[in-house]
Design an enzyme around this catalytic site. Structure first.
Site, short mmCIF file in Angstrom:
data_model
loop_
_atom_site.label_atom_id
_atom_site.label_comp_id
_atom_site.label_asym_id
_atom_site.label_seq_id
_atom_site.Cartn_x
_atom_site.Cartn_y
_atom_site.Cartn_z
N ALA A 65 0.85 -1.19 0.00
CA ALA A 65 0.00 0.00 0.00
C ALA A 65 0.88 1.24 0.00
O ALA A 65 2.04 1.21 0.41
CB ALA A 65 -0.91 -0.01 1.22
N GLY A 108 0.12 -5.16 0.72
CA GLY A 108 -1.12 -5.17 -0.03
C GLY A 108 -1.00 -5.84 -1.39
O GLY A 108 -1.95 -6.45 -1.88
N GLU A 111 -1.41 -9.37 -0.74
CA GLU A 111 -2.80 -9.65 -0.41
C GLU A 111 -3.66 -9.77 -1.66
O GLU A 111 -4.54 -10.64 -1.74
CB GLU A 111 -3.33 -8.57 0.54
CG GLU A 111 -2.72 -8.68 1.93
CD GLU A 111 -3.13 -7.57 2.86
OE1 GLU A 111 -3.60 -7.87 3.97
OE2 GLU A 111 -2.97 -6.38 2.49
N GLU A 131 3.85 -5.72 7.37
CA GLU A 131 3.11 -4.65 8.02
C GLU A 131 3.49 -4.42 9.47
O GLU A 131 3.47 -3.29 9.97
CB GLU A 131 1.60 -4.91 7.91
CG GLU A 131 0.99 -4.63 6.55
CD GLU A 131 1.10 -5.81 5.59
OE1 GLU A 131 0.42 -5.79 4.55
OE2 GLU A 131 1.86 -6.77 5.89
#
Length: 257
Positions: A65, A108, A111, A131
């Site tokens: 992200a 992300g 993910e 993270e």
């Protein structure tokens, strides 16, 4: 439709979405998520498209992200805006999604690759959920999907330490379906996608739903869901054609109905 952060093309019945923020290693900002979701929905609604490939660049599928965008967000803001809700859109796509991953696939980005139905990795692919090193946890499905994919202990190790794994370990753990030479990544993904698109699309959609149900239901409910699904397929012309072709030793001609 023109996009700023992704590239979109079709090759026959295969739709291809390429994340395209190379200077940011395809970091996932809000605009990219919106544009990717729009492209996924467009391909999902297009009857000429039977399978979708999601890919990135040679250096990075997506490095996570966009931290610059997230850094100053407050608790009130993330709760009121239901931060990361848009990331769930990929779960609504009916058609098969293949993630073709090269280079860094982190946070992300990992993910989203886990949310795809099939993950093909280039030899250069590297995976991690780092993270915790940023003071948060995975919030786009990583804690759930990675645990389903590789089991509790391995998932705990990766998530609690942020450890990175290479493509060969990803394949060994079951994260990647296969590892291919970097220069053949997209070619291999397209070849698999074409095999899928040549089959009966209602059957493919039913199979995808049934496999996903295995991760969302107790075994008894999943078996019942599977049984109802195969029962429904006996109403299709494609079921009659597929079995007739097998007995007649010829290639079936599926019509998608």
């Amino acid at each position: 439709m023109a996009f700023e952060t992704i590239l979109v093309e079709t090759k026959g019945a295969v739709g291809i979405i390429t994340l395209n923020r190379p200077k940011a290693l395809n970091a996932l900002n809000a605009l990219l998520i919106r544009e990717m979701n729009a492209a996924l929905s467009t391909f999902d609604a297009d009857k000429a498209v039977g399978c979708i490939i999601l890919t990135g660049g040679d250096k990075a599928f997506a490095a996570g992200a966009d931290i610059r965008e997230m850094k100053d967000m407050t608790f009130r803001q993330v709760t009121e805006e239901n931060f990361l809700e848009e990331w769930d859109h990929i779960n609504t796509i009916r058609k098969p999604i293949i993630a073709a991953v090269s280079g860094y696939c982190l946070g992300g980005g990992f993910e989203f690759a886990l949310a795809a139905d099939i993950l093909i990795a280039a030899e250069t692919a590297r995976f991690a959920l780092p993270e915790v090193t940023l003071g948060v946890i995975p919030g786009g499905g990583g804690t759930q999907r990675l645990a389903h994919a590789i089991g509790k202990s391995k998932a705990m190790e990766m998530i609690l330490s942020g450890r990175m794994i290479d493509a060969s370990e990803a394949e060994r753990l079951g994260v990647a379906a296969r590892v291919v030479p970097s220069e053949k990544l997209l070619e291999e993904a397209i070849s698999l996608a074409e095999k899928i698109t040549n089959l009966s699309q209602p059957v493919i959609t039913s199979a995808k739903r049934a496999v996903r149900a295995a991760f969302e239901m107790p075994l008894s409910e999943g078996l019942a869901f599977e049984r109802k699904s195969i029962h429904a397929l006996f109403a299709l012309e494609d079921q009659k054609e597929g079995m007739a072709a097998f007995l007649e030793k010829r290639k079936p001609i599926f019509k998608g109905k």
